[in-house]
Design a protein around this motif. Structure first.
Motif, PDB file in Angstrom:
ATOM      1  N   ASN A  18       0.869  -1.170   0.000  1.00 33.99           N
ATOM      2  CA  ASN A  18       0.000   0.000   0.000  1.00 33.99           C
ATOM      3  C   ASN A  18       0.915   1.233   0.000  1.00 33.99           C
ATOM      4  OD1 ASN A  18       0.663   0.803   2.732  1.00 33.99           O
ATOM      5  ND2 ASN A  18      -0.880  -0.602   3.514  1.00 33.99           N
ATOM      6  N   LEU A  19       0.344   2.404  -0.026  1.00 34.18           N
ATOM      7  CA  LEU A  19       1.150   3.613  -0.167  1.00 34.18           C
ATOM      8  C   LEU A  19       2.079   3.831   1.027  1.00 34.18           C
ATOM      9  CD1 LEU A  19       1.937   6.064  -1.785  1.00 34.18           C
ATOM     10  CD2 LEU A  19      -0.073   7.253  -0.873  1.00 34.18           C
ATOM     11  N   VAL A  20       1.610   3.596   2.243  1.00 38.38           N
ATOM     12  CA  VAL A  20       2.459   3.756   3.426  1.00 38.38           C
ATOM     13  C   VAL A  20       3.651   2.808   3.336  1.00 38.38           C
ATOM     14  CG1 VAL A  20       2.600   3.492   5.932  1.00 38.38           C
ATOM     15  CG2 VAL A  20       0.586   4.555   4.916  1.00 38.38           C
ATOM     16  N   ARG A  44      -3.936  11.874   3.805  1.00 36.88           N
ATOM     17  CA  ARG A  44      -3.162  10.923   4.600  1.00 36.88           C
ATOM     18  C   ARG A  44      -4.030   9.773   5.123  1.00 36.88           C
ATOM     19  NH1 ARG A  44       1.781  12.090   6.518  1.00 36.88           N
ATOM     20  NH2 ARG A  44       1.387  14.281   6.079  1.00 36.88           N
ATOM     21  N   ALA A  45      -5.284  10.036   5.435  1.00 35.27           N
ATOM     22  CA  ALA A  45      -6.184   9.011   5.968  1.00 35.27           C
ATOM     23  C   ALA A  45      -6.406   7.861   4.977  1.00 35.27           C
ATOM     24  CB  ALA A  45      -7.526   9.637   6.348  1.00 35.27           C
ATOM     25  N   ARG A  46      -6.145   8.097   3.699  1.00 30.45           N
ATOM     26  CA  ARG A  46      -6.366   7.054   2.678  1.00 30.45           C
ATOM     27  C   ARG A  46      -5.103   6.283   2.326  1.00 30.45           C
ATOM     28  NH1 ARG A  46      -9.113   9.943  -2.165  1.00 30.45           N
ATOM     29  NH2 ARG A  46      -8.429   8.034  -3.143  1.00 30.45           N
ATOM     30  N   TRP A  47      -3.953   6.679   2.812  1.00 27.80           N
ATOM     31  CA  TRP A  47      -2.693   6.075   2.397  1.00 27.80           C
ATOM     32  C   TRP A  47      -2.623   4.585   2.692  1.00 27.80           C
ATOM     33  CZ3 TRP A  47       1.772   9.923   3.893  1.00 27.80           C
ATOM     34  CH2 TRP A  47       1.567  11.135   3.225  1.00 27.80           C
ATOM     35  N   ALA A  48      -3.072   4.164   3.869  1.00 28.20           N
ATOM     36  CA  ALA A  48      -2.951   2.753   4.258  1.00 28.20           C
ATOM     37  C   ALA A  48      -3.861   1.848   3.424  1.00 28.20           C
ATOM     38  CB  ALA A  48      -3.259   2.576   5.741  1.00 28.20           C
ATOM     39  N   GLU A  49      -4.907   2.413   2.863  1.00 28.63           N
ATOM     40  CA  GLU A  49      -5.824   1.602   2.055  1.00 28.63           C
ATOM     41  C   GLU A  49      -5.577   1.741   0.549  1.00 28.63           C
ATOM     42  OE1 GLU A  49      -9.653   4.590   1.822  1.00 28.63           O
ATOM     43  OE2 GLU A  49      -9.287   3.511   3.691  1.00 28.63           O
TER      44      GLU A  49
END
Length: 68
Positions: A18-20, A44-49
């Motif tokens: 994922n992005l993170v 930032r809240a969407r990075w992990a998904e």
């Protein structure tokens, strides 16, 4: 391995990140960067998904502190 473009340069990374995870793989500290993902500033809240796929374009801007 997949090919992605990071800050205008082609790079290889493991598939399935994922992005993170990609940022960490590339040596960035995710809490200190802003990311444009395929032309869109990604919250930032969407990075992990957010999965990273072949041919994605990622621009990483490092936040620099300081002052006078």
């Amino acid at each position: 391995m997949i090919g992605v473009r990071v800050n205008g340069e082609e790079t290889q990374c493991p598939a399935g990140l994922n992005l993170v995870e990609l940022l960490e793989h590339l040596g960035y500290r995710p809490q200190l960067v802003v990311v444009e993902f395929n032309g869109e500033i990604l919250p930032r809240a969407r990075w992990a998904e957010q999965p990273v796929r072949e041919a994605d374009g990622i621009e990483v801007v490092t936040i620099v502190g300081g002052g006078s």
